[in-house]
Design an enzyme around this catalytic site. Structure first.
Site, PDB file in Angstrom:
ATOM      1  N   GLU A 103     163.851  -3.603  -7.767  1.00  0.00           N
ATOM      2  CA  GLU A 103     164.283  -2.250  -7.442  1.00  0.00           C
ATOM      3  C   GLU A 103     164.075  -1.856  -5.985  1.00  0.00           C
ATOM      4  O   GLU A 103     164.888  -1.126  -5.422  1.00  0.00           O
ATOM      5  CB  GLU A 103     163.536  -1.238  -8.334  1.00  0.00           C
ATOM      6  N   SER A 155     128.334  11.626 -60.599  1.00  0.00           N
ATOM      7  CA  SER A 155     126.874  11.409 -60.536  1.00  0.00           C
ATOM      8  C   SER A 155     126.353  11.198 -59.123  1.00  0.00           C
ATOM      9  O   SER A 155     125.178  10.857 -58.949  1.00  0.00           O
ATOM     10  CB  SER A 155     126.511  10.184 -61.390  1.00  0.00           C
TER      11      SER A 155
END
Length: 701
Positions: free
Chosen positions: A88, A353
Site C-alpha cells: 500500500e 441437601s
C-alpha cells in the site's frame, strides 16, 4: 536594461506576489472550511470483555451495528504489517502524509493510459478518508485528503496512524478493522497469521464489498493471489512461500465471534452502559479464558448426554482471592430449547441437601455435636413435619460424620430444630448469600432440606467460606471489585469449618472417581427438578447445577449421578493434581465416640442451643458469668491470663467449650477457669450431664 523591460519584470513580480497571496488565502480558507483535524477521538469501538490476561471473551457490536475492534500494531502479525506497507505505501515511514513520488506516478499513468492505474494514496490519506468520509471522489476531495493527511502526520505518530488503519479499514459488510476481519474470516486473533491469511487481509480493503469471502470467495481468493504475486515481485516473499500460500484454501464464509462467559460479559457491558462510563469500554474480568473454554465444553458435553432439554451451569472460584475463574451460565447461548440466554447460575432454585453442611457447622460451633457424636436416624415428627430419607429407609444409630456423608435427612432436621432455622438463614445472609423465602414466610425446618430458594453463586459463596476456614468473601468478578468489596464476614469459627470439610472430604465419590481429594456435597430438589454438587479442595471451589431451565421434572435427575461426575471432571480440567485442604486449627478435638465428653457422645434432640429444658428437679442451665454480649478485659501478654466462668442450674459434671473447642471437661463445680483466653469475639457454651446446653456470645478485650 530598458525601461520597458523594467516595467515587464515589475509586472511579473507583482503578478507572482498576487498569485502567492491568492494561493495562501485559498489554502487558509480551505483549512478553515475543513475544520478541526480528525484524530480518531470520536471513533466508537465495539465494547469488549476480556479475561484476566486480556484475552478476548466476548465483543459486542457498536450502536450502529458494526464490528469495530481496536487493534495496535504490536497486536498484529509483523509479517502482515510488512506486507501491508510494501503493497500500500512502501515509503510510509519516510513521507509526511503525502508521497510525491506515488502521486506523480499515479498522475502520469492516468494521463498516459487514459484511466486510473494506481491511486497514489498513502496509508495516512486512507486514514484521513476513513476518519472523514466524503461522498464524492473529485479532485477537491483528493486535495482535502492530502491536507488532512499532512495535518494528521503533524499530530500523530506513525504507530498511531497505523493503529487507526488497523481499526477502521473496511472488510465487507459490518466488519471494520483487521482484528474484526481476522476473527470473522479465520476465527482467530491477527497476532499469528499465515502468509495466505495476511495476503487476504491486505487485499480485501481495496474493494471490500466485491471481494467479500462470504459472498464472493473466488474473487477474494484471486485478489489474495494477486497480492502474493506482486509482493513476490518486490522481493518481500520467496516464490516458494507465495506458491504454497496460493494453494491454501480461502475462507468461504464468516465464523462466529467469541462468546465465552456470555452472561457475565452481557451483565458487565449492560452495567457499564447504565453507569454511562467512558465510551469504548473494555471490561476486564477475573475469568481465565482457557478454564472457561474447558468448562463450557464440559457443560455442553454432559447436557447433550443427559438430553431432555437439560442444561448445566458451573461456577469455579479461586479460594485465596474469591475471584471467579469460570462462569458457565448455561449451555448454548443461542439455544432456545435450553433458554441459553438465561443465566442459570443466577436463577433461584431449590438447593436440596446442599445446605446440610451449614447445619452441622453451626452444631459443631455451638458444642451440640462432634463429628463422632452418635445420632439416631429413625422416624421422627416435628409438629406436622415428618422428614424422610431419600431412599425411604432409616439407618438407626450413626455418627454425625456418617449422617452428613450419607446425607441423612432426619439427623439434619434434628440438629436444625435445636439450632433454629432463623439462625441458619441469618448465617447464610451474613456470609453474602441471598436465600429466598415466600413473602412474609418464617423459616421452617424444611429450609434444611431445600425449602428456600438459592442461586448457584450463593452456594459457591457459602462453600468458598468453608474452604477458607469459615471466612466468607464476596465473589469477585473484576479486578477493581476487590477495592469495593465488603470486608470478610465469618460464617463459622475455624474449628467448625475445618470439621465440616474433614467430614465432606470423606463423602463417597461418584462412580469411577477417586475419593479423599475433594470435600463435596450433593443435593437433589423435590420432584427431580434440580441436581447439585458443590465442593472444594485447597485451591478452588466449584459449584454445579443440572436441570431444565423451565423447572420441569427430569426422571432420575439426582445430584450424585448427574451433578457429582461433572464436579469431579471440572476439578480435573482445572488441573490434574489436587491441593490438600488446610491442616486443622489448634485445639480441634480428635477422639473416638467413647473418648468424647459424656455430653458429646450422643446427640439428644431435647437440647436447645441457648437454654435447654432442664430435667425434673433441676433448674434450667444458664451461664451467669460472663453474661450474653459482655465485653471482658483480659490482661494482654500475661502468661497466666484467665477468665472465670460460672454456670447456674443443670446437673454436673459440666463441659465448657469456646467456639466449639473444649476448654474444661468433667468439672463437678459450677465454676471453672478458662486459661489464656486470647482476644476477640468468642462463643462460650456449657453442657451438663444430661446434654442440656447454654451459650453466650462475648468479646474479650
Amino acid at each position: 536594461m530598458t525601461g520597458r523591460r523594467v516595467h515587464l519584470l515589475c509586472a511579473l513580480l507583482f503578478t507572482a506576489i498576487v498569485a502567492v497571496n491568492a494561493g495562501g488565502f485559498a489554502l487558509s480558507e480551505a483549512l478553515r472550511r475543513l475544520g478541526p483535524v480528525p484524530l480518531g477521538e470520536s471513533v466508537t469501538y465495539s465494547p469488549l470483555v476480556v479475561d484476566r490476561d486480556g484475552k478476548l471473551l466476548r465483543p459486542f457490536t457498536t450502536a450502529d451495528g458494526y464490528w469495530r475492534l481496536p487493534a495496535k500494531p504490536e497486536e498484529v502479525d509483523r509479517r502482515f504489517l510488512s506486507m501491508l506497507i510494501a503493497y500500500e505505501d512502501k515509503r510510509f515511514y519516510s513521507h509526511h502524509g503525502v508521497d510525491p513520488v506515488a502521486m506523480s506516478r499515479a498522475a502520469w499513468q492516468m494521463l498516459s493510459r487514459g484511466r486510473i492505474i494506481s491511486g497514489g494514496s498513502t496509508l495516512t490519506m486512507q486514514v484521513a478518508r476513513l476518519l472523514e468520509p466524503r461522498p464524492g471522489r473529485t479532485f477537491a476531495d483528493k486535495a482535502a485528503e492530502m491536507i488532512r493527511a499532512v495535518q494528521i502526520e503533524n499530530r500523530l505518530s506513525k504507530e498511531q496512524i497505523l493503529g487507526l488503519y488497523l481499526a477502521l479499514a473496511p472488510y465487507g459488510g459490518n466488519l471494520e478493522g483487521t482484528r474484526a476481519a481476522s476473527l470473522a474470516y479465520f476465527g482467530k486473533e491477527p497476532k499469528r497469521l499465515s502468509t495466505a491469511e495476511a495476503a487476504m487481509l491486505v487485499a480485501l480493503p481495496q474493494a471490500p464489498e466485491t471481494r467479500r469471502p462470504d459472498r464472493a470467495p473466488a474473487t477474494a481468493k484471486a485478489a489474495r493471489n494477486r497480492v502474493l504475486t506482486l509482493l513476490t515481485g518486490k522481493g518481500i516473499l520467496h516464490p516458494d512461500q507465495a506458491k504454497a500460500a496460493a494453494l491454501e484454501a480461502a475462507p468461504e464464509g464468516r465464523k462466529p465471534f467469541p462468546i465465552l462467559a456470555a452472561h457475565v460479559a452481557e451483565r458487565l457491558v449492560r452495567q457499564a452502559v447504565a453507569a454511562k462510563q467512558a465510551p469504548n469500554p473494555v471490561e476486564t474480568t477475573t475469568i481465565a479464558r482457557f478454564l472457561q473454554e474447558q468448562l463450557e465444553n464440559l457443560a455442553r458435553e454432559r447436557a447433550s448426554a443427559l438430553g431432555g432439554g437439560v442444561s448445566v451451569a458451573i461456577v469455579a472460584v479461586d479460594n485465596a482471592s474469591g475471584e471467579v475463574r469460570a462462569h458457565v451460565g448455561g449451555v448454548g447461548y443461542f439455544d432456545r430449547a435450553r433458554a441459553g440466554q438465561m443465566d442459570l447460575a443466577e436463577s433461584l432454585r431449590s438447593p436440596g441437601s446442599t445446605l446440610k453442611p451449614f447445619i452441622y457447622g453451626l452444631a459443631f460451633e455451638d458444642g451440640l455435636a462432634h463429628p463422632e457424636t452418635l445420632v439416631d436416624d429413625r422416624p421422627a415428627r416435628f409438629g406436622v413435619y415428618r422428614p424422610e430419607n431419600f431412599d425411604d429407609a432409616f439407618q438407626g444409630t450413626v455418627t454425625i460424620r456418617l449422617a452428613l456423608q450419607q446425607s441423612l435427612n432426619v439427623p439434619a432436621v434434628m440438629l436444625l430444630n435445636a439450632i433454629g432455622p432463623n439462625r441458619l438463614i441469618a448465617r447464610m445472609k451474613n456470609a453474602g448469600a441471598e436465600p429466598s423465602l415466600p413473602p412474609d414466610a418464617v423459616p421452617g425446618l424444611a429450609v434444611g432440606l431445600g425449602g428456600a430458594g438459592v442461586k448457584l453463586t450463593d452456594l459457591a459463596t457459602l462453600y468458598l467460606a468453608l474452604a477458607r476456614d469459615g471466612e466468607a468473601l464476596p465473589l469477585i468478578w473484576r479486578p477493581q471489585d476487590r477495592a469495593l468489596a465488603a470486608p470478610p464476614h465469618r460464617l463459622f469459627e475455624k474449628a467448625a469449618a475445618w470439621q465440616v470439610g474433614n467430614v465432606l472430604i470423606g463423602a463417597p465419590p461418584p462412580e469411577n472417581a477417586v475419593g479423599g481429594k475433594i470435600a463435596y456435597k450433593t443435593g437433589t430438589s423435590y420432584g427431580y427438578r434440580d441436581a447439585w454438587a458443590v465442593g472444594f479442595d485447597g485451591a478452588n471451589t466449584v459449584a454445579v447445577w443440572v436441570g431444565r431451565p423451565d423447572g420441569a421434572p427430569v426422571s432420575d435427575l439426582v445430584g450424585r449421578k448427574a451433578a457429582a461426575p461433572i464436579l469431579f471432571d471440572a476439578f480435573q480440567r482445572i488441573g490434574e493434581k489436587r491441593v490438600p485442604l488446610k491442616p486443622p486449627p489448634s485445639g480441634v478435638l480428635f477422639a473416638r465416640t467413647s473418648e468424647l465428653p459424656p455430653a458429646l457422645q450422643r446427640f439428644r434432640p431435647g437440647a436447645l442451643p441457648e437454654v435447654a429444658a432442664a430435667g425434673s428437679g433441676d433448674a434450667p442451665l444458664t451461664i451467669s458469668f460472663p453474661p450474653e454480649g459482655a465485653r471482658v478485659e483480659v490482661t494482654d501478654g500475661e502468661p497466666d491470663a484467665t477468665l472465670s466462668l460460672k454456670a447456674m442450674g443443670g446437673a454436673p459434671p459440666f463441659t465448657w467449650l469456646a467456639d466449639g473447642l473444649p476448654i474444661v471437661i468433667g468439672e463437678q463445680r459450677r465454676e471453672a477457669v478458662w486459661d489464656k483466653p486470647g482476644k476477640g469475639f468468642a462463643r462460650l457454651s456449657v453442657i451438663d450431664a444430661r446434654g442440656h446446653t447454654a451459650s453466650v456470645r462475648i468479646r474479650l478485650d
